[in-house]
Write a protein that holds these residues in place. Sequence first.
Motif, PDB file in Angstrom:
ATOM      1  N   ASN A   1      -4.370  -1.219   1.897  1.00 32.60           N
ATOM      2  CA  ASN A   1      -4.158  -1.721   3.909  1.00 32.60           C
ATOM      3  C   ASN A   1      -6.134  -1.729   4.480  1.00 32.60           C
ATOM      4  OD1 ASN A   1      -2.276  -0.923   4.547  1.00 32.60           O
ATOM      5  ND2 ASN A   1      -2.401   0.988   5.084  1.00 32.60           N
TER       6      ASN A   1
ATOM      7  N   GLU B   1       2.875   6.675  -2.830  1.00 30.45           N
ATOM      8  CA  GLU B   1       3.959   6.720  -2.812  1.00 30.45           C
ATOM      9  C   GLU B   1       4.589   7.037  -4.259  1.00 30.45           C
ATOM     10  OE1 GLU B   1       8.926   7.336  -1.930  1.00 30.45           O
ATOM     11  OE2 GLU B   1       7.673   6.128  -1.225  1.00 30.45           O
TER      12      GLU B   1
ATOM     13  N   HIS C   1       0.353  -1.150   0.261  1.00 28.36           N
ATOM     14  CA  HIS C   1      -0.017  -0.190  -0.148  1.00 28.36           C
ATOM     15  C   HIS C   1       0.300   0.770  -0.071  1.00 28.36           C
ATOM     16  CE1 HIS C   1      -3.847   2.821   1.135  1.00 28.36           C
ATOM     17  NE2 HIS C   1      -2.434   3.347   1.735  1.00 28.36           N
ATOM     18  N   ASN C   2       1.662   1.539   0.634  1.00 25.60           N
ATOM     19  CA  ASN C   2       2.223   2.031   1.055  1.00 25.60           C
ATOM     20  C   ASN C   2       3.313   2.615  -0.307  1.00 25.60           C
ATOM     21  OD1 ASN C   2       4.603  -0.221   1.713  1.00 25.60           O
ATOM     22  ND2 ASN C   2       5.529   1.690   2.074  1.00 25.60           N
TER      23      ASN C   2
END
Length: 351
Positions: free
Chosen positions: A269, A238, A233-234
């Motif tokens: 998430n 980004e 997810h991160n």
Amino acid sequence: MSDAINKLVKSAERILIIQADNPDGDSLGSALALESILGSMGKETYMYCGVDMPAYLRFFKGWDRVSSDIPSAFDLSILVDASTMTLLEKLANSGKLGWIASKPCIVLDHHATVENQVTFATELMNDITVSSTGELIYKIAKEHGWPVNDESGSFIMSSILGDTQGLTNQLTKPETYRVMAELSELGVDRPKLEEDRRELSKMPVDIFKYKAKLIERAEFVLEGKLAIVHVPHNEIMEFSPLYNPAPLIQNDLLQTLGVGVAVVVKTYNDGKVLGAIRCNPRYAVGDNLADHFGGGGHPYASGFKLMNGKSYSDIKNECIRVAGELIATLEQDETNESRKNPKNYVYSIDG
């Protein structure tokens, strides 16, 4: 069926062109081609997509005319390169789906495997004999005398090149080459299209460095025939606004010796999982692999979406198992064919 499509288009004045939530070269090229063709027919057009166009597609002139807003007035909608509600999550969540369903809707697609079809479609044309939705649009336009010029032709050609991987996979049929020749005769400059694509889809330095991380992370299983990469997810948050991680890495995976199937799995998430599948010609199992997960597509490019919160580890193991079974079946069929026709059988060494 195309006669009914022609009648709907001819009777409409304002036409909404819809792409799904996973835009690619075929969907954007098809949307822009329709905008150009229908505009030449005196129609007022709007292009919609629920997500921003990824950076790698912004070499298409006119990409910035695609909006995430639905116009208040239109007579007809045309959904391109998707015939499944699964890929219209943003539209469904917008509260405007009922408005679209209340008006005539044409669905133009070419994918063999489709789940959760668009039930409100007035006319659905899913032609698996063509290489791409762009080629399907050209076929309809030619049949009914819709105007195709060098501008709309360039978008059609780009859509064909996108789904056929530059005319290298088996979606490319003899008719595809004939269409490419006819588009060239209209004045479409393929070398210039490639030059523009290379120049305008160059990646920022941060993306170049991120690509190195994805390469390092790639796992090669099934004796190197399946390559799989996880994007958490991160990283989606980004890097996706700059460059979609799947096309960033998949072509390189397919150019790796021995790899037949490349899968990129993105996990969110909220439990959502998106899978992008690309295959080399000898390992054309993409549609069946996606179908196992409730997705769809064609043998060389397909995808799936899960909302059940299944972990990446479980998805990876399931992907390895199913892909292994599909590849084993292909190889067994290949062996049986070679035994039946030892003199005529041609063995491909391509990835």
